[in-house]
Design a protein around this motif. Structure first.
Motif, PDB file in Angstrom:
ATOM      1  N   UNK A   1       0.807  -1.220   0.000  1.00 33.34           N
ATOM      2  CA  UNK A   1       0.000   0.000   0.000  1.00 33.34           C
ATOM      3  C   UNK A   1       0.837   1.266   0.000  1.00 33.34           C
ATOM      4  N   UNK A   2       2.161   1.115   0.219  1.00 31.01           N
ATOM      5  CA  UNK A   2       2.991   2.316   0.180  1.00 31.01           C
ATOM      6  C   UNK A   2       3.443   2.595  -1.257  1.00 31.01           C
ATOM      7  N   UNK A   3       3.091   1.682  -2.176  1.00 29.20           N
ATOM      8  CA  UNK A   3       3.522   1.874  -3.563  1.00 29.20           C
ATOM      9  C   UNK A   3       2.344   2.252  -4.442  1.00 29.20           C
ATOM     10  N   UNK A   4       2.651   2.764  -5.627  1.00 25.30           N
ATOM     11  CA  UNK A   4       1.595   3.145  -6.570  1.00 25.30           C
ATOM     12  C   UNK A   4       0.781   1.928  -6.986  1.00 25.30           C
ATOM     13  N   UNK A   5       1.460   0.794  -7.134  1.00 26.09           N
ATOM     14  CA  UNK A   5       0.760  -0.423  -7.569  1.00 26.09           C
ATOM     15  C   UNK A   5      -0.276  -0.848  -6.541  1.00 26.09           C
ATOM     16  N   UNK A   6       0.107  -0.781  -5.262  1.00 27.51           N
ATOM     17  CA  UNK A   6      -0.810  -1.148  -4.190  1.00 27.51           C
ATOM     18  C   UNK A   6      -2.026  -0.238  -4.159  1.00 27.51           C
ATOM     19  N   UNK A   7      -1.781   1.054  -4.364  1.00 25.90           N
ATOM     20  CA  UNK A   7      -2.889   2.015  -4.368  1.00 25.90           C
ATOM     21  C   UNK A   7      -3.833   1.734  -5.531  1.00 25.90           C
ATOM     22  N   UNK A   8      -3.283   1.246  -6.646  1.00 25.06           N
ATOM     23  CA  UNK A   8      -4.143   0.934  -7.780  1.00 25.06           C
ATOM     24  C   UNK A   8      -5.046  -0.251  -7.448  1.00 25.06           C
ATOM     25  N   UNK A   9      -4.488  -1.236  -6.734  1.00 27.68           N
ATOM     26  CA  UNK A   9      -5.316  -2.379  -6.324  1.00 27.68           C
ATOM     27  C   UNK A   9      -6.437  -1.892  -5.421  1.00 27.68           C
ATOM     28  N   UNK A  10      -6.082  -1.011  -4.492  1.00 26.11           N
ATOM     29  CA  UNK A  10      -7.080  -0.440  -3.567  1.00 26.11           C
ATOM     30  C   UNK A  10      -8.146   0.312  -4.353  1.00 26.11           C
TER      31      UNK A  10
ATOM     32  N   UNK B   1       2.797  -4.854   2.239  1.00 26.65           N
ATOM     33  CA  UNK B   1       3.164  -3.600   2.886  1.00 26.65           C
ATOM     34  C   UNK B   1       4.022  -3.938   4.100  1.00 26.65           C
ATOM     35  N   UNK B   2       5.268  -3.474   4.139  1.00 29.70           N
ATOM     36  CA  UNK B   2       6.087  -3.823   5.306  1.00 29.70           C
ATOM     37  C   UNK B   2       5.888  -2.782   6.393  1.00 29.70           C
ATOM     38  N   UNK B   3       5.994  -3.227   7.631  1.00 27.39           N
ATOM     39  CA  UNK B   3       5.763  -2.363   8.786  1.00 27.39           C
ATOM     40  C   UNK B   3       4.622  -1.414   8.483  1.00 27.39           C
ATOM     41  N   UNK B   4       3.443  -1.988   8.318  1.00 24.70           N
ATOM     42  CA  UNK B   4       2.293  -1.202   7.867  1.00 24.70           C
ATOM     43  C   UNK B   4       1.970  -0.047   8.799  1.00 24.70           C
ATOM     44  N   UNK B   5       2.282  -0.237  10.068  1.00 20.47           N
ATOM     45  CA  UNK B   5       1.996   0.848  11.015  1.00 20.47           C
ATOM     46  C   UNK B   5       3.112   1.876  10.927  1.00 20.47           C
TER      47      UNK B   5
ATOM     48  N   UNK C   1      -6.660   2.857   6.112  1.00 26.24           N
ATOM     49  CA  UNK C   1      -6.392   4.303   6.081  1.00 26.24           C
ATOM     50  C   UNK C   1      -5.039   4.612   6.705  1.00 26.24           C
ATOM     51  N   UNK C   2      -4.766   3.937   7.833  1.00 18.87           N
ATOM     52  CA  UNK C   2      -3.512   4.226   8.532  1.00 18.87           C
ATOM     53  C   UNK C   2      -2.302   3.656   7.804  1.00 18.87           C
TER      54      UNK C   2
ATOM     55  N   UNK D   1      -7.632  -5.588  12.025  1.00 15.17           N
ATOM     56  CA  UNK D   1      -6.887  -6.815  11.764  1.00 15.17           C
ATOM     57  C   UNK D   1      -5.691  -6.496  10.877  1.00 15.17           C
ATOM     58  N   UNK D   2      -4.873  -7.513  10.632  1.00 17.45           N
ATOM     59  CA  UNK D   2      -3.718  -7.311   9.746  1.00 17.45           C
ATOM     60  C   UNK D   2      -4.221  -6.986   8.340  1.00 17.45           C
ATOM     61  N   UNK D   3      -3.439  -6.190   7.608  1.00 18.31           N
ATOM     62  CA  UNK D   3      -3.841  -5.781   6.258  1.00 18.31           C
ATOM     63  C   UNK D   3      -4.133  -6.968   5.357  1.00 18.31           C
ATOM     64  N   UNK D   4      -3.474  -8.085   5.646  1.00 16.71           N
ATOM     65  CA  UNK D   4      -3.670  -9.261   4.796  1.00 16.71           C
ATOM     66  C   UNK D   4      -5.084  -9.811   4.890  1.00 16.71           C
ATOM     67  N   UNK D   5      -5.871  -9.316   5.861  1.00 11.87           N
ATOM     68  CA  UNK D   5      -7.236  -9.809   6.022  1.00 11.87           C
ATOM     69  C   UNK D   5      -8.238  -9.065   5.148  1.00 11.87           C
ATOM     70  N   UNK D   6      -7.780  -7.963   4.504  1.00  9.61           N
ATOM     71  CA  UNK D   6      -8.734  -7.161   3.745  1.00  9.61           C
ATOM     72  C   UNK D   6      -8.391  -7.184   2.267  1.00  9.61           C
ATOM     73  N   UNK D   7      -9.367  -6.822   1.461  1.00 10.10           N
ATOM     74  CA  UNK D   7      -9.066  -6.619   0.053  1.00 10.10           C
ATOM     75  C   UNK D   7      -9.430  -7.805  -0.809  1.00 10.10           C
ATOM     76  N   UNK D   8      -9.022  -7.743  -2.102  1.00 10.96           N
ATOM     77  CA  UNK D   8      -9.392  -8.810  -3.035  1.00 10.96           C
ATOM     78  C   UNK D   8      -8.726 -10.128  -2.660  1.00 10.96           C
ATOM     79  N   UNK D   9      -9.444 -11.223  -2.975  1.00  8.53           N
ATOM     80  CA  UNK D   9      -8.988 -12.540  -2.528  1.00  8.53           C
ATOM     81  C   UNK D   9      -7.683 -12.977  -3.157  1.00  8.53           C
ATOM     82  N   UNK D  10      -7.427 -12.504  -4.380  1.00  9.41           N
ATOM     83  CA  UNK D  10      -6.289 -13.081  -5.086  1.00  9.41           C
ATOM     84  C   UNK D  10      -5.015 -12.236  -4.995  1.00  9.41           C
ATOM     85  N   UNK D  11      -4.985 -11.283  -4.044  1.00 10.87           N
ATOM     86  CA  UNK D  11      -3.794 -10.435  -3.899  1.00 10.87           C
ATOM     87  C   UNK D  11      -3.203 -10.641  -2.516  1.00 10.87           C
TER      88      UNK D  11
END
Lengths: 224, 172
Positions: free
Chosen positions: A6-15, A88-92, A38-39, A74-84
């Motif tokens: 999520x810190x990269x442009x590619x991640x934001x595009x998935x979002x 995101x390292x050290x998401x906090x 959001x955080x 929850x951890x970021x890995x719990x949200x979003x599309x199933x196949x991604x």
């Protein structure tokens, strides 16, 4: 699940893609799921990712109430599309590593540390799991998909069914079987991984093509 | 008309007792009051009910929000109820899709009477849209799906299905 990095442009595009048809990360009300994502984002998404930006500005308007929103972060890995996957390292926001006080007096601090710990444990578990060769349980399912009438475009109906994509789902051969009054049903084979795809989900997604599909039944189900 | 107002009363939690009638060829709804000719017009009565239920925030909080709410209430009566040709509908969906690009609700970040009455007004349109059209007006679909899940709004109206994976558009 996850959005990539999520810190990269590619991640934001998935979002952005994920949010095109949703107001929130989960369900229909703002929750801790939205706060968690959001955080993880450094700054407002760029204007061309307008779905992500719309969501970002909306969640920002809940900033004062964020602690009282429903759900559990929850951890970021719990949200979003199933196949991604989440990468995101050290998401906090990286709290000082010296400060490993898990029982901090500040609520927010505590949840971020706990979250980091959980993510570390998750990564450990995943790497342990990947070392063992997994035996994947699969089934071969034969589906009967019935159209509304004899004028339904069966080629389009088949296209709709085959367009359904999911992790653990592979479409096989198909044929049209007459059922009377000039109506033909589509009989189509698929192979599924049992813990990823079930007949309920297939039924929900196939019958969602309400313009073509009247109903779906399981004609045959065999474990492989 | 009166059925929609009954639905609105239920959603808002207005105490029972209001009586409705219709007026004229166009069947404009009328709320009968104890003294006088009564309140006429869907939007007028709806706004009155919001105040009766003491939920004034549904009309907007800031001056700007209030204006936007009024704008969409007017739009509902003049454009959605007024015009009904395929071309009118297409224009309405296009207008809405553009407006909702950067907003979760019609007034921005808060749920208002505008969302409720536009939902009721557009239900018969959304029910008929094809999968392709729902994808074309993606922001309208997102908004409509959100509003129909808002507690108390949908009631007996049918749930419009929006499929999750998109077939016709890639990204965006």
């Amino acid at each position: 699940m996850g959005f990539g990095d999520l810190k990269s442009a590619a991640g934001l595009r998935v979002l952005n893609d994920f949010l095109a048809d949703k107001s929130y990360i989960e369900g229909y009300v703002p929750s801790q799921a939205d706060i968690a994502v959001f955080e993880a984002i450094a700054a407002p998404p760029p204007a061309d990712l307008y779905h992500a930006l719309r969501w970002y500005n909306h969640i920002k308007s809940y900033e004062k109430q964020k602690a009282s929103l429903p759900g559990v972060k929850k951890a970021l890995a719990k949200y979003g599309p199933a196949d991604v996957e989440d990468t995101t390292d050290a998401a906090t926001d990286s709290k000082n590593d010296d400060d490993i006080d898990l029982f901090g007096s500040d609520d927010e601090e505590e949840s971020e540390e706990a979250k980091k710990l959980r993510e570390e444990r998750l990564a450990q578990y995943e790497s342990k799991k990947s070392k063992k060769p997994a035996v994947v349980a699969k089934s071969s399912i034969l589906l009967d998909v019935k159209p509304w009438d004899d004028e339904t475009d069966m080629a389009k109906l088949e296209e709709c069914v085959r367009s359904i994509q999911a992790d653990g789902l592979v479409w096989g051969s198909s044929k049209l079987v007459p059922v009377g009054y000039g109506i033909k049903k589509l009989q189509i084979q698929c192979v599924v991984e049992d813990d990823k795809v079930g007949t309920d989900m297939l039924e929900e997604r196939i019958t969602a093509f309400e313009d073509y599909v009247q109903s779906m039944d399981v004609a045959a189900f065999n474990k492989i | 008309g009166p059925e929609e107002l009954a639905q609105l009363e239920k959603l808002l939690g207005v105490p029972k007792g209001n009586k409705y009638g219709v007026q004229g060829e166009r069947k404009v709804p009328v709320l009968q009051t104890n003294n006088g000719p009564g309140l006429t017009g869907l939007m007028t009565i709806a706004a009155h009910l919001v105040k009766q239920a003491k939920k004034d925030q549904l009309l907007g909080s800031t001056a700007e929000e209030k204006a936007v709410v009024q704008q969409w209430l007017e739009y509902r009566v003049t454009r959605v109820d007024g015009g009904s040709s395929k071309e009118d509908t297409r224009i309405i969906l296009k207008d809405l899709n553009v407006h909702l690009e950067d907003k979760v609700y019609l007034a921005g970040n808060i749920f208002t009477l505008a969302d409720i009455l536009m939902y009721y007004g557009l239900h018969h349109v959304m029910v008929e849209l094809t999968v392709q059209e729902k994808e074309k007006y993606l922001n309208v679909s997102r908004w409509f799906n959100h509003i129909q899940h808002y507690p108390g709004v949908r009631q007996h109206l049918s749930n419009v299905v929006f499929i999750r994976n998109r077939l016709y558009t890639n990204a965006h």
